[in-house]
Design a protein around this motif. Structure first.
Motif, PDB file in Angstrom:
ATOM      1  N   GLY A 172      72.262   9.377 -14.911  1.00 16.23           N
ATOM      2  CA  GLY A 172      71.463   8.849 -16.018  1.00 16.23           C
ATOM      3  C   GLY A 172      70.115   9.545 -16.120  1.00 16.23           C
ATOM      4  N   LEU A 173      69.489   9.733 -14.965  1.00 19.60           N
ATOM      5  CA  LEU A 173      68.149  10.335 -14.962  1.00 19.60           C
ATOM      6  C   LEU A 173      68.202  11.762 -15.498  1.00 19.60           C
ATOM      7  CD1 LEU A 173      65.218   9.748 -13.946  1.00 19.60           C
ATOM      8  CD2 LEU A 173      65.817  11.138 -11.989  1.00 19.60           C
ATOM      9  N   SER A 174      69.150  12.535 -14.970  1.00 19.49           N
ATOM     10  CA  SER A 174      69.190  13.944 -15.385  1.00 19.49           C
ATOM     11  C   SER A 174      69.490  14.042 -16.872  1.00 19.49           C
ATOM     12  CB  SER A 174      70.243  14.689 -14.575  1.00 19.49           C
ATOM     13  OG  SER A 174      71.537  14.321 -15.005  1.00 19.49           O
ATOM     14  N   GLN A 175      70.408  13.196 -17.360  1.00 15.05           N
ATOM     15  CA  GLN A 175      70.771  13.310 -18.767  1.00 15.05           C
ATOM     16  C   GLN A 175      69.622  12.865 -19.661  1.00 15.05           C
ATOM     17  OE1 GLN A 175      72.975  15.160 -17.428  1.00 15.05           O
ATOM     18  NE2 GLN A 175      74.077  14.996 -19.352  1.00 15.05           N
ATOM     19  N   PHE A 176      68.897  11.826 -19.223  1.00 14.71           N
ATOM     20  CA  PHE A 176      67.742  11.381 -20.001  1.00 14.71           C
ATOM     21  C   PHE A 176      66.720  12.503 -20.112  1.00 14.71           C
ATOM     22  CE2 PHE A 176      63.473   9.535 -20.206  1.00 14.71           C
ATOM     23  CZ  PHE A 176      63.586   8.779 -21.359  1.00 14.71           C
ATOM     24  N   PHE A 177      66.467  13.173 -18.994  1.00 11.39           N
ATOM     25  CA  PHE A 177      65.464  14.232 -19.025  1.00 11.39           C
ATOM     26  C   PHE A 177      65.957  15.465 -19.762  1.00 11.39           C
ATOM     27  CE2 PHE A 177      61.467  13.280 -17.172  1.00 11.39           C
ATOM     28  CZ  PHE A 177      61.696  12.086 -16.521  1.00 11.39           C
ATOM     29  N   LYS A 178      67.273  15.723 -19.662  1.00 13.14           N
ATOM     30  CA  LYS A 178      67.789  16.863 -20.430  1.00 13.14           C
ATOM     31  C   LYS A 178      67.611  16.596 -21.924  1.00 13.14           C
ATOM     32  CE  LYS A 178      71.014  18.283 -17.006  1.00 13.14           C
ATOM     33  NZ  LYS A 178      72.396  18.110 -16.546  1.00 13.14           N
ATOM     34  N   PHE A 179      67.858  15.338 -22.290  1.00 13.68           N
ATOM     35  CA  PHE A 179      67.645  14.972 -23.691  1.00 13.68           C
ATOM     36  C   PHE A 179      66.179  15.188 -24.075  1.00 13.68           C
ATOM     37  CE2 PHE A 179      66.402  11.704 -26.779  1.00 13.68           C
ATOM     38  CZ  PHE A 179      67.197  12.097 -27.843  1.00 13.68           C
ATOM     39  N   ALA A 180      65.279  14.745 -23.190  1.00 20.44           N
ATOM     40  CA  ALA A 180      63.851  14.897 -23.467  1.00 20.44           C
ATOM     41  C   ALA A 180      63.483  16.366 -23.586  1.00 20.44           C
ATOM     42  CB  ALA A 180      63.027  14.218 -22.379  1.00 20.44           C
ATOM     43  N   VAL A 181      64.027  17.192 -22.671  1.00 22.23           N
ATOM     44  CA  VAL A 181      63.728  18.629 -22.716  1.00 22.23           C
ATOM     45  C   VAL A 181      64.273  19.220 -24.011  1.00 22.23           C
ATOM     46  CG1 VAL A 181      64.270  20.846 -21.680  1.00 22.23           C
ATOM     47  CG2 VAL A 181      63.590  18.948 -20.229  1.00 22.23           C
ATOM     48  N   ALA A 182      65.501  18.826 -24.379  1.00 22.18           N
ATOM     49  CA  ALA A 182      66.090  19.369 -25.597  1.00 22.18           C
ATOM     50  C   ALA A 182      65.270  18.985 -26.819  1.00 22.18           C
ATOM     51  CB  ALA A 182      67.527  18.881 -25.738  1.00 22.18           C
ATOM     52  N   LEU A 183      64.806  17.748 -26.820  1.00 22.38           N
ATOM     53  CA  LEU A 183      63.984  17.279 -27.944  1.00 22.38           C
ATOM     54  C   LEU A 183      62.685  18.070 -28.017  1.00 22.38           C
ATOM     55  CD1 LEU A 183      63.541  15.128 -30.167  1.00 22.38           C
ATOM     56  CD2 LEU A 183      62.464  13.700 -28.434  1.00 22.38           C
ATOM     57  N   GLY A 184      62.010  18.168 -26.854  1.00 21.78           N
ATOM     58  CA  GLY A 184      60.755  18.898 -26.818  1.00 21.78           C
ATOM     59  C   GLY A 184      60.961  20.358 -27.180  1.00 21.78           C
ATOM     60  N   PHE A 185      62.068  20.931 -26.689  1.00 22.09           N
ATOM     61  CA  PHE A 185      62.356  22.337 -26.965  1.00 22.09           C
ATOM     62  C   PHE A 185      62.558  22.558 -28.464  1.00 22.09           C
ATOM     63  CE2 PHE A 185      65.563  25.736 -27.423  1.00 22.09           C
ATOM     64  CZ  PHE A 185      64.784  26.797 -26.998  1.00 22.09           C
ATOM     65  N   ALA A 186      63.305  21.652 -29.092  1.00 18.96           N
ATOM     66  CA  ALA A 186      63.559  21.806 -30.527  1.00 18.96           C
ATOM     67  C   ALA A 186      62.232  21.803 -31.295  1.00 18.96           C
ATOM     68  CB  ALA A 186      64.466  20.686 -31.018  1.00 18.96           C
ATOM     69  N   ILE A 187      61.353  20.874 -30.928  1.00 14.90           N
ATOM     70  CA  ILE A 187      60.066  20.800 -31.630  1.00 14.90           C
ATOM     71  C   ILE A 187      59.233  22.045 -31.338  1.00 14.90           C
ATOM     72  CG2 ILE A 187      57.970  19.459 -31.934  1.00 14.90           C
ATOM     73  CD1 ILE A 187      59.588  17.026 -30.955  1.00 14.90           C
ATOM     74  N   ALA A 188      59.216  22.444 -30.064  1.00 16.43           N
ATOM     75  CA  ALA A 188      58.381  23.585 -29.680  1.00 16.43           C
ATOM     76  C   ALA A 188      58.862  24.855 -30.369  1.00 16.43           C
ATOM     77  CB  ALA A 188      58.408  23.755 -28.169  1.00 16.43           C
ATOM     78  N   VAL A 189      60.182  25.005 -30.500  1.00 18.09           N
ATOM     79  CA  VAL A 189      60.719  26.203 -31.145  1.00 18.09           C
ATOM     80  C   VAL A 189      60.401  26.196 -32.630  1.00 18.09           C
ATOM     81  CG1 VAL A 189      62.864  27.253 -31.873  1.00 18.09           C
ATOM     82  CG2 VAL A 189      62.513  26.701 -29.499  1.00 18.09           C
ATOM     83  N   LEU A 190      60.550  25.031 -33.223  1.00 12.21           N
ATOM     84  CA  LEU A 190      60.215  24.892 -34.637  1.00 12.21           C
ATOM     85  C   LEU A 190      58.756  25.264 -34.858  1.00 12.21           C
ATOM     86  CD1 LEU A 190      61.536  23.890 -37.250  1.00 12.21           C
ATOM     87  CD2 LEU A 190      60.544  21.665 -36.794  1.00 12.21           C
TER      88      LEU A 190
ATOM     89  N   ASP B  18      43.515  27.195 -23.054  1.00  7.42           N
ATOM     90  CA  ASP B  18      42.483  27.852 -23.831  1.00  7.42           C
ATOM     91  C   ASP B  18      42.884  29.289 -24.142  1.00  7.42           C
ATOM     92  OD1 ASP B  18      40.078  28.167 -25.036  1.00  7.42           O
ATOM     93  OD2 ASP B  18      39.026  28.710 -23.197  1.00  7.42           O
ATOM     94  N   GLY B  19      43.419  29.980 -23.135  1.00  4.53           N
ATOM     95  CA  GLY B  19      43.728  31.388 -23.305  1.00  4.53           C
ATOM     96  C   GLY B  19      45.033  31.647 -24.031  1.00  4.53           C
ATOM     97  N   ALA B  20      46.026  30.826 -23.753  1.00  2.00           N
ATOM     98  CA  ALA B  20      47.323  31.070 -24.378  1.00  2.00           C
ATOM     99  C   ALA B  20      47.242  30.770 -25.864  1.00  2.00           C
ATOM    100  CB  ALA B  20      48.383  30.193 -23.730  1.00  2.00           C
ATOM    101  N   SER B  21      48.185  31.319 -26.624  1.00  2.28           N
ATOM    102  CA  SER B  21      48.178  31.053 -28.060  1.00  2.28           C
ATOM    103  C   SER B  21      48.490  29.570 -28.272  1.00  2.28           C
ATOM    104  CB  SER B  21      49.215  31.911 -28.756  1.00  2.28           C
ATOM    105  OG  SER B  21      50.502  31.386 -28.535  1.00  2.28           O
ATOM    106  N   ASN B  22      48.126  29.074 -29.431  1.00  3.54           N
ATOM    107  CA  ASN B  22      48.292  27.635 -29.690  1.00  3.54           C
ATOM    108  C   ASN B  22      49.720  27.193 -29.458  1.00  3.54           C
ATOM    109  OD1 ASN B  22      45.630  27.328 -30.416  1.00  3.54           O
ATOM    110  ND2 ASN B  22      46.037  27.898 -32.541  1.00  3.54           N
ATOM    111  N   GLU B  23      50.675  28.037 -29.914  1.00  5.79           N
ATOM    112  CA  GLU B  23      52.073  27.640 -29.822  1.00  5.79           C
ATOM    113  C   GLU B  23      52.545  27.649 -28.368  1.00  5.79           C
ATOM    114  OE1 GLU B  23      50.761  29.613 -31.978  1.00  5.79           O
ATOM    115  OE2 GLU B  23      51.285  28.810 -33.940  1.00  5.79           O
ATOM    116  N   THR B  24      52.112  28.652 -27.612  1.00  7.02           N
ATOM    117  CA  THR B  24      52.503  28.699 -26.203  1.00  7.02           C
ATOM    118  C   THR B  24      51.891  27.528 -25.454  1.00  7.02           C
ATOM    119  OG1 THR B  24      52.337  31.081 -26.443  1.00  7.02           O
ATOM    120  CG2 THR B  24      52.706  30.242 -24.241  1.00  7.02           C
ATOM    121  N   ALA B  25      50.635  27.237 -25.779  1.00  6.31           N
ATOM    122  CA  ALA B  25      49.980  26.122 -25.114  1.00  6.31           C
ATOM    123  C   ALA B  25      50.729  24.828 -25.407  1.00  6.31           C
ATOM    124  CB  ALA B  25      48.533  26.008 -25.582  1.00  6.31           C
ATOM    125  N   ALA B  26      51.208  24.688 -26.640  1.00  2.00           N
ATOM    126  CA  ALA B  26      51.949  23.469 -26.988  1.00  2.00           C
ATOM    127  C   ALA B  26      53.136  23.308 -26.064  1.00  2.00           C
ATOM    128  CB  ALA B  26      52.417  23.544 -28.438  1.00  2.00           C
TER     129      ALA B  26
END
Lengths: 478, 521
Positions: free
Chosen positions: A75-93, A235-243
């Motif tokens: 349960g834990l791993s799948q919950f976090f994989k979901f969270a990572v996938a969600l965050g990844f989708a937003i970050a890529v967008l 501060d140094g990384a680009s805004n998107e990378t920092a996100a």
């Protein structure tokens, strides 16, 4: 060993994205098409990431064990994989078009980003110390390469060096600790380690090892006193990378800390150390953020403070506490990405924004101003946003587990933090722009609105998502 | 329990929010104002089912309950008793009046102003009807942001300072409330307020919980040492903001004492009562003295609010029926009267562009209708017999003299101070020299429209408080009964001899004849 391919669908999806990006960056252009245009065509990546999110959502209920028990699907791993996938989708967008990145580098950039996210997914399932270490390195190495990718900005190079030096030191420390644990407790499997004693009297060597090993993850989480890199790197990384760097790696750190914390009991020295670090982290982060003028630096210190809040759930060492920590880290990723979303939209030329650049945002783009306000209020933990629910669960879980003082420190910190988050809203809403205002990139209001709506909906109806976090917590600590 | 199929309370809470979703699509400032006013009137109509309130039933009515987050025992639980009834009615009444009084006062960002106003109303109604601790907290905090914006965007020159101070002060208090909430959840196993009230807690726990909650509520009330945000916020806020702040927000603090401190921590409340009474008396005297020296009308009324709210907390911590009745009546009446006074200040500000008393002299001759309303509200504010505030104050005074006569003796100068600062203000405004008011116009129809309902209430409650008292008595009797049953300390307190049984219906007539009514006022 039986290998069930359906168990690792999210990872495979992620791998597919990486391979596709890899091929795209290598492929020869068709006739009449320049290399740059070819590599720049990355509009499909957010869609693929969305598909990955669906995969992760579908496999939320999966459970099993692979590779001789070192890789566990629960349960834990799948919950976090979901969270990572969600965050990844937003970050890529968010990152698919960025002003400071040459178009022909886009495919490479996104490939590194996906690779880092894959590392985090692997981390979520790793239940053996060496596997954990490897997964951590996969996610870190690509990030080391990502940070300096910001045009020809020398600050980015500086940030990259800082990040890799700090990172190398922290990982070395973690490896050192791993050796101690192996020597002291004679196993690297978490399932075996759970049964051992973790007190100073019982196993000093193991305890020292555990502390060092955790240090590596504190670094990822930017917990005081391992936080020094955070503001500088953002501060140094680009805004998107920092996100990305400010959000997703924390998920990886939290999932491992949750697994490690499940081995402990309240009242142990190491738990108390965690509590003290948490209190110090939130207090230091909030106080330092008060005086920041640069928004990314401010968010950097705010992430230090948030790492402290997550500790509140970990030291509770109960199913509820671990679930609360998991839920809060998901919410943290969401609200921080929302905040960065607005920043990236506002910084049309990719420069760092100061608080004054937000002046008059309300007039220029009321919708983005609203999104920013929701994100800021959520970061404070004000209802009716998801941040409030997350904080409520954290505090409720930690009360009466021997760390009541930590709950009070967290509450007082919330009061301190309101000042600088409110500053975002104040500048956006009440101060009028004087002449040069921020350059707004077109588009993005829609997805910003979706993110803000997500935060509000999660605040009003946290039950569906929290249910998963709770199931995960119960599996670890029945 | 009365379970209604028509979700009256949900509609009351969420109708303004729904209206906010429509508002961004409306073009034109005037249309926005008309729409907002219509929303206010409809909200008022939505409150009509509340007149089906069963006056003899002391529990919660119009209850609505739905599961929210099962694993944490969170429920969406709304309900209403006599205490909330009055506050909700006051809140919904004020929404259309606030729209009217901002008609020409607010000229920039009209749409956003009305959105803030409506969100405020939603949150305020929510606070008064929530029966789940978390739900209560959500509404309690939700009202901060619209209020912050009201002050920070549409406020006066010092708005930055005032709005930040307001926000930081209130939020600092609320975080302690959050801790208390979590503590109660662990100790009582639920977030449901009625269920939590039915449990007993160890005395030590009660003391800490009481202090944490009391600081949050005392900041909101505000009580004497925590009051400094109030004058700043009032002076800088636009008229509608001041009205909401004075009439509704301050009441939340007192409501918190009634809803949380007394039922959840009865023993601690009794233990800390002397302290609370002392602070209340300090508020009354301090507020009165400082009001006496003000040159800014809004500041004067703000400090008078501190004094009036002192009466509320004083009445609450007497633990007698008369005291509680008085406290609730002062809450209601202060909402009506001070709301009216702030509207009057806003009204004259639009003519003179100053809130200084010295800039608004001699209005009696040129603006008779304005001065008439001002006279009425000022008399009400100082507790003149026949006006609404008198009823509340006299009940608190009866309570205080019955329980602790020496405290009553200290409070009497506070009442005198009220007369002094209000009459000074009224006299200067009516007859002061030299007057600049020659060219100013008297009240127009719109202004009449928002003063008239408040003026009617001032006189109606002043002359016939029976119905209002009947609405609150069963609830207060229950609250008091619960405290007495659960806390032996209260039952054996020396002051708790049986009260002279004044029939609520005839209370106004009887108190006129009561010897305590003859005290200097």
């Amino acid at each position: 060993m039986k290998f069930d391919i359906t168990l690792v669908m999210p990872e495979l999806g992620q791998l597919a994205i990486i391979l596709a990006l890899f091929l795209q960056s290598l492929a020869k252009p068709r006739t009449g098409e320049s290399v740059a245009a070819m590599a720049a065509n990355t509009r499909w990546v957010p869609l693929a990431a969305a598909a990955g999110l669906v995969l992760a959502a579908l496999s939320l209920e999966a459970s099993g064990s692979l590779f001789w028990e070192v890789y566990q699907i629960d349960g834990l791993s799948q919950f976090f994989k979901f969270a990572v996938a969600l965050g990844f989708a937003i970050a890529v967008l968010n990152a698919s078009t960025q002003p400071t990145l040459a178009p022909d580098q886009r495919a490479d950039y996104l490939m590194l980003l996906s690779l880092s996210a894959l590392g985090l997914m692997l981390l979520a399932s790793a239940v053996e110390l060496i596997t954990i270490y490897l997964a951590l390195e996969i996610s870190s190495y690509s990030l080391y390469a990502l940070i300096p990718l910001r045009g020809k900005d020398p600050r980015a190079a500086e940030a990259g060096i800082k990040y890799i030096l700090f990172g190398a030191a922290a990982t070395a420390l973690a490896l050192f600790g791993l050796a101690f644990i192996l020597a002291g407790q004679h196993s690297s499997f978490l399932a075996v380690l759970t049964g051992k004693t973790w007190s100073w009297a019982g196993s000093p060597l193991g305890l020292v090892g555990l502390t060092l090993f955790m240090g590596g993850f504190f670094y990822k989480l930017a917990l005081f006193p391992f936080h020094f890199w955070a503001p500088d790197v953002y501060d140094g990384a680009s805004n998107e990378t920092a996100a990305y760097a400010a959000t997703l790696p924390k998920l990886g750190a939290v999932v491992i800390l949750i697994r490690l914390a499940a081995m402990l009991k309240p009242g142990l020295q190491v738990t108390t150390v965690l509590a003290v670090l948490g209190a110090a982290s939130m207090t230091f982060g909030n106080l330092a953020a008060l005086t920041q003028q640069d928004i990314k630096r401010m968010l950097g210190y705010s992430s230090v403070a948030h790492a402290g809040y997550i500790m509140v759930g970990l030291v509770a060492v109960s199913a509820g506490g671990l679930a609360a920590a998991g839920f809060y880290s998901l919410v943290y990723v969401l609200m921080n990405l929302t905040c960065f979303w607005v920043i990236c939209r506002l910084s049309g030329d990719g420069r760092n924004l100061k608080l004054n650049d937000l002046n008059g945002l309300y007039r220029q783009d009321p919708w983005l101003a609203f999104v920013l306000a929701v994100a800021a209020l959520s970061l404070v933990g004000l209802p009716p946003t998801a941040g409030f629910m997350g904080k409520l669960f954290l505090l409720s879980a930690a009360w009466n587990r021997g760390y009541d003082w930590l709950v009070i420190v967290a509450a007082v910190n919330t009061a301190i933090s309101i000042y600088y988050y409110l500053n975002l809203i104040r500048h956006a809403y009440t101060v009028e722009a004087e002449g040069g205002s921020a350059v707004i990139r077109a588009g993005g209001s829609f997805w910003g609105g979706v993110l803000a709506a997500l935060l509000l909906v999660l605040g009003a109806l946290p039950a569906p998502v929290f249910k998963w976090a709770e199931a995960a917590g119960k599996q670890l600590m029945p | 329990m009365i379970q209604s199929t028509w979700p009256t309370l949900t509609i009351l809470v969420f109708f303004p929010v729904a209206a906010c979703l429509v508002l961004p699509f409306i073009k034109g400032d005037r249309t926005v104002r008309v729409f907002a006013f219509a929303v206010g009137v409809v909200e008022l109509l939505c409150a009509l089912p509340l007149f089906g309130f069963d006056l003899s039933f002391s529990g919660y009515q119009f209850e609505e309950k739905a599961e929210w987050v099962r694993s944490w025992g969170l429920t969406y639980h709304l309900g209403m008793d006599g205490i909330s009834l009055l506050m909700v009615l006051l809140t919904v009444l004020l929404l259309p009046l606030c729209v009217l009084c901002s008609w020409s006062y607010i000229s920039k960002r009209v749409k956003e102003f009305h959105i803030s106003l409506m969100l405020m109303t939603s949150a305020c109604v929510g606070v008064f009807v929530a029966l789940d601790f978390v739900l209560f907290y959500i509404f309690w905090e939700a009202m901060l942001v619209p209020m912050f914006l009201l002050i920070a965007v549409w406020g006066g020159p010092e708005r930055r300072y005032a709005s930040l101070k307001f926000f930081l002060y209130t939020l600092a208090g609320s975080t302690l409330l959050l801790v208390a909430m979590v503590a109660f959840y662990i100790a009582g196993g639920t977030f449901s307020i009625p269920e939590l009230s039915a449990k007993t807690y160890p005395f030590g726990f009660q003391c800490w919980a009481f202090l944490a909650m009391a600081i949050a509520f005392a900041i909101k009330v505000p009580m004497f040492p925590f009051h400094t945000w109030l004058p700043a916020a009032h002076v800088e806020a636009p008229t509608a903001g001041s009205v909401m702040l004075a009439s509704v927000l301050l009441k939340m603090g007192a409501y918190g004492f009634l809803r949380f401190c007394l039922p959840l921590t009865p023993e601690a409340s009794v233990a800390f009562a002397p302290m609370m009474i002392a602070i209340s008396v300090a508020s009354i005297l301090y507020g009165g003295f400082v009001a006496l020296g003000q040159r800014d009308m809004k500041k004067l009324i703000a400090y008078s609010s501190v004094a009036h709210m002192g009466f509320v907390t004083l009445g609450i911590f007497l633990f007698s029926l008369r005291g509680l009745e008085g406290a609730l009546m002062v809450m209601l009446n202060h909402g009506i009267t001070t709301g009216g006074l702030f509207m009057l200040v806003g009204c004259i500000y639009e003519r003179s562009h100053s809130r200084e008393i010295a800039e608004n002299l001699g209005l009696g001759k040129y603006l008779p209708a304005y001065m008439g309303f001002f006279g009425l509200f000022a008399l009400s504010s100082l507790g003149f017999p026949g006006t609404n505030s008198f009823v509340g104050e006299i009940l608190v005074l009866i309570g205080v003299f019955a329980e602790k006569p020496w405290v009553g003796a200290v409070v009497i100068p506070g009442v005198l101070l009220g007369a002094a600062y209000m009459l000074r203000l009224g006299q200067k405004l009516a007859w002061g020299e030299p007057s600049r008011a020659k060219a100013w116009t008297d009240l127009n129809a719109r202004e009449w429209l928002y003063f008239a309902p408040l003026a009617v209430l001032v006189v109606y409650i002043g002359l016939a408080p029976g119905l209002t008292l009947r609405a609150i008595d069963p609830t207060l009797t229950r609250v008091l009964g619960e405290i007495r049953a659960r806390s032996e300390a209260v039952a054996s307190a020396p002051g708790n001899r049986p009260m002279p049984d004044l029939m609520p219906k005839t209370i106004a007539a009887r108190t006129e004849a009561d010897p305590t009514a003859g005290l200097p006022r």
